[in-house]
Write a protein that holds these residues in place. Structure first.
Motif, PDB file in Angstrom:
ATOM      1  N   THR A  98      28.472  -1.081 -10.585  1.00  0.00           N
ATOM      2  CA  THR A  98      27.202  -1.688 -10.951  1.00  0.00           C
ATOM      3  C   THR A  98      26.579  -0.828 -12.039  1.00  0.00           C
ATOM      4  O   THR A  98      26.619   0.411 -11.982  1.00  0.00           O
ATOM      5  CB  THR A  98      26.246  -1.753  -9.747  1.00  0.00           C
ATOM      6  OG1 THR A  98      26.838  -2.557  -8.721  1.00  0.00           O
ATOM      7  CG2 THR A  98      24.905  -2.348 -10.131  1.00  0.00           C
TER       8      THR A  98
ATOM      9  N   VAL B 224      23.042  -0.312 -14.653  1.00  0.00           N
ATOM     10  CA  VAL B 224      21.609  -0.571 -14.673  1.00  0.00           C
ATOM     11  C   VAL B 224      21.038  -0.165 -16.025  1.00  0.00           C
ATOM     12  O   VAL B 224      21.460   0.827 -16.627  1.00  0.00           O
ATOM     13  CB  VAL B 224      20.908   0.181 -13.519  1.00  0.00           C
ATOM     14  CG1 VAL B 224      21.129   1.687 -13.626  1.00  0.00           C
ATOM     15  CG2 VAL B 224      19.417  -0.154 -13.473  1.00  0.00           C
TER      16      VAL B 224
ATOM     17  N   GLY C 165      15.583  -1.316 -15.416  1.00  0.00           N
ATOM     18  CA  GLY C 165      15.869  -1.598 -14.027  1.00  0.00           C
ATOM     19  C   GLY C 165      16.706  -2.836 -13.776  1.00  0.00           C
ATOM     20  O   GLY C 165      16.995  -3.156 -12.616  1.00  0.00           O
ATOM     21  N   HIS C 166      17.145  -3.520 -14.835  1.00  0.00           N
ATOM     22  CA  HIS C 166      18.001  -4.704 -14.630  1.00  0.00           C
ATOM     23  C   HIS C 166      19.415  -4.229 -14.291  1.00  0.00           C
ATOM     24  O   HIS C 166      19.936  -3.312 -14.919  1.00  0.00           O
ATOM     25  CB  HIS C 166      18.030  -5.574 -15.883  1.00  0.00           C
ATOM     26  CG  HIS C 166      18.701  -6.895 -15.659  1.00  0.00           C
ATOM     27  ND1 HIS C 166      18.015  -8.026 -15.300  1.00  0.00           N
ATOM     28  CD2 HIS C 166      20.013  -7.251 -15.714  1.00  0.00           C
ATOM     29  CE1 HIS C 166      18.855  -9.024 -15.153  1.00  0.00           C
ATOM     30  NE2 HIS C 166      20.079  -8.576 -15.407  1.00  0.00           N
ATOM     31  N   THR C 167      20.004  -4.865 -13.274  1.00  0.00           N
ATOM     32  CA  THR C 167      21.348  -4.466 -12.855  1.00  0.00           C
ATOM     33  C   THR C 167      22.355  -5.580 -13.127  1.00  0.00           C
ATOM     34  O   THR C 167      22.022  -6.764 -13.105  1.00  0.00           O
ATOM     35  CB  THR C 167      21.386  -4.115 -11.358  1.00  0.00           C
ATOM     36  OG1 THR C 167      21.027  -5.269 -10.596  1.00  0.00           O
ATOM     37  CG2 THR C 167      20.451  -2.968 -11.048  1.00  0.00           C
TER      38      THR C 167
ATOM     39  N   ALA D  33      25.314   2.899 -11.751  1.00  0.00           N
ATOM     40  CA  ALA D  33      24.203   3.087 -10.814  1.00  0.00           C
ATOM     41  C   ALA D  33      24.532   4.009  -9.654  1.00  0.00           C
ATOM     42  O   ALA D  33      23.631   4.498  -8.965  1.00  0.00           O
ATOM     43  CB  ALA D  33      23.765   1.721 -10.276  1.00  0.00           C
TER      44      ALA D  33
END
Length: 349
Positions: free
Chosen positions: A4, A6, A10-12, A86
């Motif tokens: 993941t 990011v 803060g968008h993942t 992340a």
């Protein structure tokens, strides 16, 4: 477990399969409704400088010199947003960026460079397609140079093409550019696509537009000679073949000196090129002559695509050639043991 990434906001994004890799990083699919991929670079030489480079490229998407380059249809896999993995500790996280997935509109450039790939993926491709691709590549490179960008590592691996000859380009993060007073130097070079003045130069020696123009000429030769590299061939003086770069440094090129290399009889004949393009190649590859610019290539190839300049072979409709050649060069090649543009794409190579 999948990766993941990011963004700073803060968008993942969840990453899917690995779809490519290079000397610096890895490219992954992105689980998103839009056609996106992510490039991660695990060990850049200077992580802070790399993060700053990506941030500046993202910012330059909004600058006038770049906006025109990014207008539709998409031609550049430009960084859209910086990201970091992340998971793990801060020291373990990997930097990269999200960009457009070029597979959505293109195929790998290398599909035009071998007979088997052309037949499998671009069965309608002819020499006219190669000319249109050369023109699109020259125009795109000329536009980049006009806006102050230097690719520095132009090669098939970072290029894309479609069935019409339209060209796309990736690996924007390795380009050389300026942002304000700061220079972000080109970092990469690839054997076989490196200008002679950069071969053997110390690491970090910056590229310039002339070195891009050399790589453009190599790619144009491969396109127009059915994949043949201009510095392919065994040294005719009896010495050992070492590499493309060794041949570059010693001027071993069939178009510059026919007696310098030995090649199989089955390669495309050298005189399939119209005189105008043959002269540009000689200037590009002879060490003592001024190298043609991307704009010069675009002008010359445009002229070769003008009405009446191309002829279709009466025997094989896939055999397209310049009207300067009285008979078909591809039929000549076929008689010598190969056919770069066979008439039946389903036939075995």
């Amino acid at each position: 477990m999948g990766l993941t990434v990011v963004s700073a906001g803060g968008h993942t994004w969840k990453l899917t399969e690995q779809i490519g890799s290079g000397s610096e990083g890895f490219v992954y699919g992105v689980d998103d409704a839009r056609p996106l991929v992510a490039k991660l670079v695990p060990d850049p030489p200077d992580p802070d400088a790399y993060r700053r480079r990506i941030a500046r490229l993202v910012r330059q998407r909004r600058e006038p010199r770049t906006v025109g380059l990014l207008s539709a249809p998409v031609r550049l896999a430009w960084p859209l947003v910086p990201v970091r993995t992340a998971d793990g500790s801060e020291a373990d996280r990997v930097d990269g960026y999200v960009m457009a997935d070029m597979r959505h509109a293109y195929q790998p450039f290398s599909h035009l460079l071998t007979t088997s790939a052309r037949r499998a993926f671009l069965p309608g491709a002819t020499w006219a397609t190669a000319l249109r691709t050369t023109l699109a590549l020259a125009r795109l490179l000329g536009e980049l140079h006009a806006e102050g960008y230097v690719v520095g590592d132009l090669k098939p691996d970072n290029l894309w093409v479609d069935e019409t000859g339209r060209v796309g380009m990736a690996d924007v993060d390795s380009w050389q550019f300026t942002d304000g007073r700061e220079v972000f130097p080109g970092r990469m070079r690839t054997p076989g696509y490196t200008a002679p003045e950069r071969i053997g130069a110390p690491a970090g020696t910056p590229p310039d537009t002339a070195s891009d123009d050399f790589a453009l000429a190599v790619l144009a030769h491969q396109l127009l000679m059915a994949g043949l590299h201009p510095f392919a061939g065994h040294p005719a003086d009896g010495g050992d073949y070492l590499s493309y770069d060794d041949n570059v440094l010693h001027g071993r090129c069939r178009l510059v000196d026919r007696t310098s290399v030995l090649l199989p009889r089955s390669v495309p004949p050298v005189d399939l090129l119209p005189k105008r393009l043959a002269e540009l190649f000689r200037r590009a590859f002879a060490h003592t002559l001024r190298r043609p610019t991307a704009a010069e290539w675009a002008q010359a190839v445009t002229a070769e695509l003008a009405p009446g300049r191309l002829k279709v072979c009466a025997v094989n409709a896939h055999h397209v050639h310049t009207v300067e050649r009285p008979w078909c060069p591809w039929c000549d090649q076929a008689e010598r043991g190969d056919d770069s543009y066979p008439d039946d794409p389903q036939e075995e190579a």
